[in-house]
Design a protein around this motif. Structure first.
Motif, PDB file in Angstrom:
ATOM      1  N   ALA A 201     -11.350  80.417 -31.761  1.00 54.90           N
ATOM      2  CA  ALA A 201     -11.367  79.407 -30.710  1.00 54.90           C
ATOM      3  C   ALA A 201     -12.781  78.914 -30.407  1.00 54.90           C
ATOM      4  O   ALA A 201     -13.007  77.718 -30.211  1.00 54.90           O
ATOM      5  CB  ALA A 201     -10.727  79.961 -29.433  1.00 54.90           C
ATOM      6  N   ARG A 202     -13.757  79.820 -30.373  1.00 55.12           N
ATOM      7  CA  ARG A 202     -15.111  79.460 -29.985  1.00 55.12           C
ATOM      8  C   ARG A 202     -15.990  79.067 -31.163  1.00 55.12           C
ATOM      9  O   ARG A 202     -17.028  78.430 -30.985  1.00 55.12           O
ATOM     10  CB  ARG A 202     -15.771  80.628 -29.240  1.00 55.12           C
ATOM     11  N   GLY A 203     -15.584  79.491 -32.356  1.00 56.87           N
ATOM     12  CA  GLY A 203     -16.408  79.260 -33.538  1.00 56.87           C
ATOM     13  C   GLY A 203     -17.198  80.496 -33.891  1.00 56.87           C
ATOM     14  O   GLY A 203     -17.800  81.135 -33.019  1.00 56.87           O
ATOM     15  N   ALA A 204     -17.201  80.829 -35.176  1.00 59.92           N
ATOM     16  CA  ALA A 204     -17.878  82.048 -35.605  1.00 59.92           C
ATOM     17  C   ALA A 204     -19.381  82.007 -35.340  1.00 59.92           C
ATOM     18  O   ALA A 204     -20.025  83.042 -35.193  1.00 59.92           O
ATOM     19  CB  ALA A 204     -17.622  82.291 -37.088  1.00 59.92           C
ATOM     20  N   GLY A 205     -19.953  80.810 -35.263  1.00 60.44           N
ATOM     21  CA  GLY A 205     -21.387  80.697 -35.040  1.00 60.44           C
ATOM     22  C   GLY A 205     -21.773  80.464 -33.599  1.00 60.44           C
ATOM     23  O   GLY A 205     -22.954  80.238 -33.296  1.00 60.44           O
ATOM     24  N   SER A 206     -20.807  80.519 -32.690  1.00 56.83           N
ATOM     25  CA  SER A 206     -21.116  80.283 -31.279  1.00 56.83           C
ATOM     26  C   SER A 206     -21.910  81.448 -30.705  1.00 56.83           C
ATOM     27  O   SER A 206     -21.807  82.587 -31.166  1.00 56.83           O
ATOM     28  CB  SER A 206     -19.833  80.087 -30.473  1.00 56.83           C
ATOM     29  N   ALA A 207     -22.683  81.158 -29.667  1.00 56.83           N
ATOM     30  CA  ALA A 207     -23.552  82.183 -29.078  1.00 56.83           C
ATOM     31  C   ALA A 207     -22.771  83.389 -28.546  1.00 56.83           C
ATOM     32  O   ALA A 207     -23.155  84.538 -28.823  1.00 56.83           O
ATOM     33  CB  ALA A 207     -24.406  81.560 -27.974  1.00 56.83           C
ATOM     34  N   PRO A 208     -21.679  83.197 -27.786  1.00 60.41           N
ATOM     35  CA  PRO A 208     -20.960  84.378 -27.289  1.00 60.41           C
ATOM     36  C   PRO A 208     -20.443  85.285 -28.402  1.00 60.41           C
ATOM     37  O   PRO A 208     -20.508  86.511 -28.294  1.00 60.41           O
ATOM     38  CB  PRO A 208     -19.804  83.776 -26.480  1.00 60.41           C
ATOM     39  N   VAL A 209     -19.937  84.674 -29.472  1.00 61.62           N
ATOM     40  CA  VAL A 209     -19.402  85.476 -30.579  1.00 61.62           C
ATOM     41  C   VAL A 209     -20.524  86.230 -31.291  1.00 61.62           C
ATOM     42  O   VAL A 209     -20.387  87.423 -31.604  1.00 61.62           O
ATOM     43  CB  VAL A 209     -18.630  84.571 -31.567  1.00 61.62           C
ATOM     44  N   LEU A 210     -21.633  85.558 -31.534  1.00 61.83           N
ATOM     45  CA  LEU A 210     -22.744  86.218 -32.222  1.00 61.83           C
ATOM     46  C   LEU A 210     -23.343  87.337 -31.375  1.00 61.83           C
ATOM     47  O   LEU A 210     -23.662  88.416 -31.888  1.00 61.83           O
ATOM     48  CB  LEU A 210     -23.826  85.189 -32.563  1.00 61.83           C
ATOM     49  N   VAL A 211     -23.481  87.097 -30.078  1.00 61.82           N
ATOM     50  CA  VAL A 211     -24.023  88.127 -29.185  1.00 61.82           C
ATOM     51  C   VAL A 211     -23.076  89.336 -29.144  1.00 61.82           C
ATOM     52  O   VAL A 211     -23.513  90.485 -29.209  1.00 61.82           O
ATOM     53  CB  VAL A 211     -24.242  87.561 -27.771  1.00 61.82           C
ATOM     54  N   ALA A 212     -21.772  89.065 -29.045  1.00 69.59           N
ATOM     55  CA  ALA A 212     -20.803  90.157 -29.006  1.00 69.59           C
ATOM     56  C   ALA A 212     -20.822  90.953 -30.310  1.00 69.59           C
ATOM     57  O   ALA A 212     -20.778  92.190 -30.298  1.00 69.59           O
ATOM     58  CB  ALA A 212     -19.401  89.607 -28.745  1.00 69.59           C
ATOM     59  N   ALA A 213     -20.866  90.249 -31.434  1.00 71.09           N
ATOM     60  CA  ALA A 213     -20.904  90.942 -32.726  1.00 71.09           C
ATOM     61  C   ALA A 213     -22.155  91.813 -32.852  1.00 71.09           C
ATOM     62  O   ALA A 213     -22.089  92.961 -33.309  1.00 71.09           O
ATOM     63  CB  ALA A 213     -20.847  89.927 -33.869  1.00 71.09           C
ATOM     64  N   ALA A 214     -23.306  91.257 -32.431  1.00 74.46           N
ATOM     65  CA  ALA A 214     -24.542  92.030 -32.493  1.00 74.46           C
ATOM     66  C   ALA A 214     -24.473  93.252 -31.584  1.00 74.46           C
ATOM     67  O   ALA A 214     -24.883  94.357 -31.968  1.00 74.46           O
ATOM     68  CB  ALA A 214     -25.723  91.138 -32.096  1.00 74.46           C
ATOM     69  N   ALA A 215     -23.929  93.064 -30.369  1.00 75.65           N
ATOM     70  CA  ALA A 215     -23.792  94.195 -29.449  1.00 75.65           C
ATOM     71  C   ALA A 215     -22.868  95.255 -30.036  1.00 75.65           C
ATOM     72  O   ALA A 215     -23.102  96.467 -29.885  1.00 75.65           O
ATOM     73  CB  ALA A 215     -23.257  93.711 -28.105  1.00 75.65           C
ATOM     74  N   GLY A 216     -21.810  94.803 -30.718  1.00 74.93           N
ATOM     75  CA  GLY A 216     -20.893  95.754 -31.331  1.00 74.93           C
ATOM     76  C   GLY A 216     -21.552  96.582 -32.416  1.00 74.93           C
ATOM     77  O   GLY A 216     -21.396  97.809 -32.466  1.00 74.93           O
ATOM     78  N   VAL A 217     -22.310  95.908 -33.283  1.00 76.91           N
ATOM     79  CA  VAL A 217     -22.994  96.628 -34.367  1.00 76.91           C
ATOM     80  C   VAL A 217     -24.026  97.596 -33.807  1.00 76.91           C
ATOM     81  O   VAL A 217     -24.121  98.757 -34.232  1.00 76.91           O
ATOM     82  CB  VAL A 217     -23.652  95.619 -35.333  1.00 76.91           C
ATOM     83  N   VAL A 218     -24.806  97.135 -32.811  1.00 75.10           N
ATOM     84  CA  VAL A 218     -25.822  97.999 -32.209  1.00 75.10           C
ATOM     85  C   VAL A 218     -25.172  99.190 -31.510  1.00 75.10           C
ATOM     86  O   VAL A 218     -25.637 100.332 -31.631  1.00 75.10           O
ATOM     87  CB  VAL A 218     -26.683  97.195 -31.212  1.00 75.10           C
ATOM     88  N   GLY A 219     -24.077  98.939 -30.797  1.00 75.19           N
ATOM     89  CA  GLY A 219     -23.401 100.025 -30.093  1.00 75.19           C
ATOM     90  C   GLY A 219     -22.864 101.087 -31.031  1.00 75.19           C
ATOM     91  O   GLY A 219     -23.044 102.289 -30.805  1.00 75.19           O
ATOM     92  N   LEU A 220     -22.186 100.663 -32.090  1.00 77.11           N
ATOM     93  CA  LEU A 220     -21.610 101.624 -33.030  1.00 77.11           C
ATOM     94  C   LEU A 220     -22.692 102.370 -33.808  1.00 77.11           C
ATOM     95  O   LEU A 220     -22.580 103.573 -34.053  1.00 77.11           O
ATOM     96  CB  LEU A 220     -20.660 100.911 -33.990  1.00 77.11           C
ATOM     97  N   THR A 221     -23.759 101.655 -34.172  1.00 80.43           N
ATOM     98  CA  THR A 221     -24.869 102.320 -34.858  1.00 80.43           C
ATOM     99  C   THR A 221     -25.548 103.322 -33.928  1.00 80.43           C
ATOM    100  O   THR A 221     -25.852 104.458 -34.322  1.00 80.43           O
ATOM    101  CB  THR A 221     -25.895 101.279 -35.345  1.00 80.43           C
ATOM    102  N   GLY A 222     -25.775 102.902 -32.683  1.00 83.05           N
ATOM    103  CA  GLY A 222     -26.374 103.803 -31.713  1.00 83.05           C
ATOM    104  C   GLY A 222     -25.521 105.029 -31.454  1.00 83.05           C
ATOM    105  O   GLY A 222     -26.044 106.139 -31.266  1.00 83.05           O
ATOM    106  N   PHE A 223     -24.207 104.854 -31.467  1.00 82.48           N
ATOM    107  CA  PHE A 223     -23.301 105.984 -31.273  1.00 82.48           C
ATOM    108  C   PHE A 223     -23.503 107.035 -32.363  1.00 82.48           C
ATOM    109  O   PHE A 223     -23.598 108.237 -32.080  1.00 82.48           O
ATOM    110  CB  PHE A 223     -21.855 105.484 -31.273  1.00 82.48           C
TER     111      PHE A 223
END
Length: 453
Positions: A201-223
């Motif tokens: 809906a928002r587009g894969a390159g939209s800011a909210p999606v990119l920020v969420a994806a980055a937060a997800g990767v950082v969170g799982l890596t940090g875990f």
């Protein structure tokens, strides 16, 4: 109550979507919001029970789950419902790990098997009754009742637990639970889930999606980094030193991802494309439950006798066969000729897979880590379902109000079943290549904790 909730909500999804004017993404969030906090906090719930008292955490979880069920029923927008479902998953994460642990601690060894058997039978009965009960509640009244049904059950459980269940804890549990790890894995799963669901809906390159994806990767890596360093990790990475245990959990990941896609979309497809009522769609899935109730114990015994490799290879292949048959179901097909054969084959595969996975997982783990192993496998299964619900509609091209458009829903359902069948075949390959037949022979019967998987 937990088993009942997971089965009744799926049947109610089309009605929820219509009443709350929800998109496909809204229906996804209705399920993933709950699965997100359940899968992320499951291990923390077990650790809290071991440290502070299993009955205490169990009672708190049941009270929380019951109260948030009322919030779910009172939701007037999809955003309110998703928020309530996220909170409901927290309660489920507190009450789920303690149920079998309380049984094991509260019964003498001679009575323990009967207690576990009663628990398993009741779980199976609620799973069987869930879809038709949910359909009846939606048809007879409205979808909020599928959540309000938890209230009387929860009150009875609270009274019984306080009066009759003794407190127990793990005396070896020391120090504070790994709250930091829990926060990181929750952030990671939430970020990845948001990016996957909102990208169409928002587009894969939209800011909210990119920020969420980055937060997800950082969170799982940090875990993963934190779990290597803390003294009492939620997930001791040493459990994966066993090649067999790792293989079983990879198998669980792909098979439960396939199952998650089917369980999410099947009731929606039966109602939206084939025109079934909620009650009819609930009864339509009973062949799956019948196969589970009649054959699961036999499948476990078969794996114990001949080894788990053949059942765990054949079961996913049958699942794949059932899913491929589902790709042939079209609007206008009769139940007996179109739907029933697919569900029977799928049910046979499910029965042949679930019990052997549980037994093999517990046998592959170090006995000292039996409780952790069960929790890990349970979290992997719930996480797999979470990712499936987030990804499959995107892959299948389902969005917006497609669940109310018969042809779009049919095309998307067929694509999703093809993907799910592919995952099941991957599971069969993992089982054949990675599971050893001598596991159950060498370790004996699975432990009771395994039933949570």
């Amino acid at each position: 109550m937990g088993f009942l909730d997971t089965t009744v909500v799926n049947v109610a999804l089309p009605a929820i979507g219509r009443d709350l004017d929800a998109s496909v993404a809204g229906l996804q969030w209705t399920l993933t919001g709950y699965l997100l906090t359940l899968s992320a906090l499951l291990l923390l719930g077990g650790a809290l029970g071991d440290r502070y008292g299993r009955r205490r955490v169990f009672v708190l979880g049941v009270a929380w789950f019951t109260a948030t069920s009322v919030l779910c029923a009172a939701a007037s927008t999809v955003e309110m419902l998703v928020t309530a479902r996220v909170l409901q998953g927290i309660g489920a994460a507190m009450m789920t790990p303690g149920s079998l642990a309380l049984l094991e601690a509260g019964f003498a060894p001679g009575d323990r098997a009967r207690a576990i058997g009663a628990w398993s039978a009741l779980s199976g009965a609620t799973t069987a009754l869930g879809p038709p009960l949910g359909g009846w509640l939606v048809d007879a009244a409205s979808w909020p009742l599928v959540f309000l049904i938890n209230v009387p059950i929860g009150l009875v459980v609270l009274v019984a637990a306080v009066r009759h269940v003794p407190e127990s804890r793990n005396p070896a549990a020391r120090g504070a639970p790994d709250v930091g790890g829990a926060l990181l894995v929750t952030t990671g799963l939430a970020g990845v889930t948001y990016a996957l669901i909102e990208a169409p809906a928002r587009g894969a390159g939209s800011a909210p999606v990119l920020v969420a994806a980055a937060a997800g990767v950082v969170g799982l890596t940090g875990f993963l980094v934190v779990e290597r360093r803390v003294r009492q990790p939620l997930l001791p990475l040493s459990v994966f030193a066993s090649r067999q245990f790792t293989a079983v959990n990879l198998l669980t990941l792909v098979v439960y991802a396939a199952l998650g896609g089917v369980l999410f979309l099947l009731a929606v497809f039966l109602q939206g494309a084939l025109g079934y009522s909620p009650l009819a769609s609930g009864f339509a899935t009973l062949p799956i439950t019948a196969c589970m109730l009649l054959l699961s114990a036999r499948a476990g015994a078969l794996a114990q006798r001949i080894g788990p490799r053949v059942p765990l290879t054949t079961g996913p292949l049958l699942l794949a066969g059932g899913m491929l048959l589902m790709t042939t179901i079209d609007p206008g097909d009769s139940y007996a000729e179109g739907v029933l054969p697919a569900l029977v084959v799928f049910g046979l595969g499910l029965a042949l897979t679930v019990a052997p996975i549980t037994a093999t997982m517990m046998s592959a783990a170090d006995p000292a880590h039996a409780g952790v192993a069960s929790g890990v496998n349970n979290a992997v299964a719930r996480g797999a379902q979470l990712l499936a619900v987030a990804i499959l509609p995107v892959v299948a091209g389902l969005s917006g109000a497609d669940y109310q458009r018969p042809q779009a829903l049919t095309d998307g359902f067929h694509t999703a079943m093809l993907v799910s069948a592919g995952l099941a075949v991957v599971g069969a390959v993992i089982a054949w290549a990675g599971i050893s037949d001598d596991l159950l022979e060498h370790r004996g019967e699975p432990r009771p904790e395994a039933a949570t998987a």
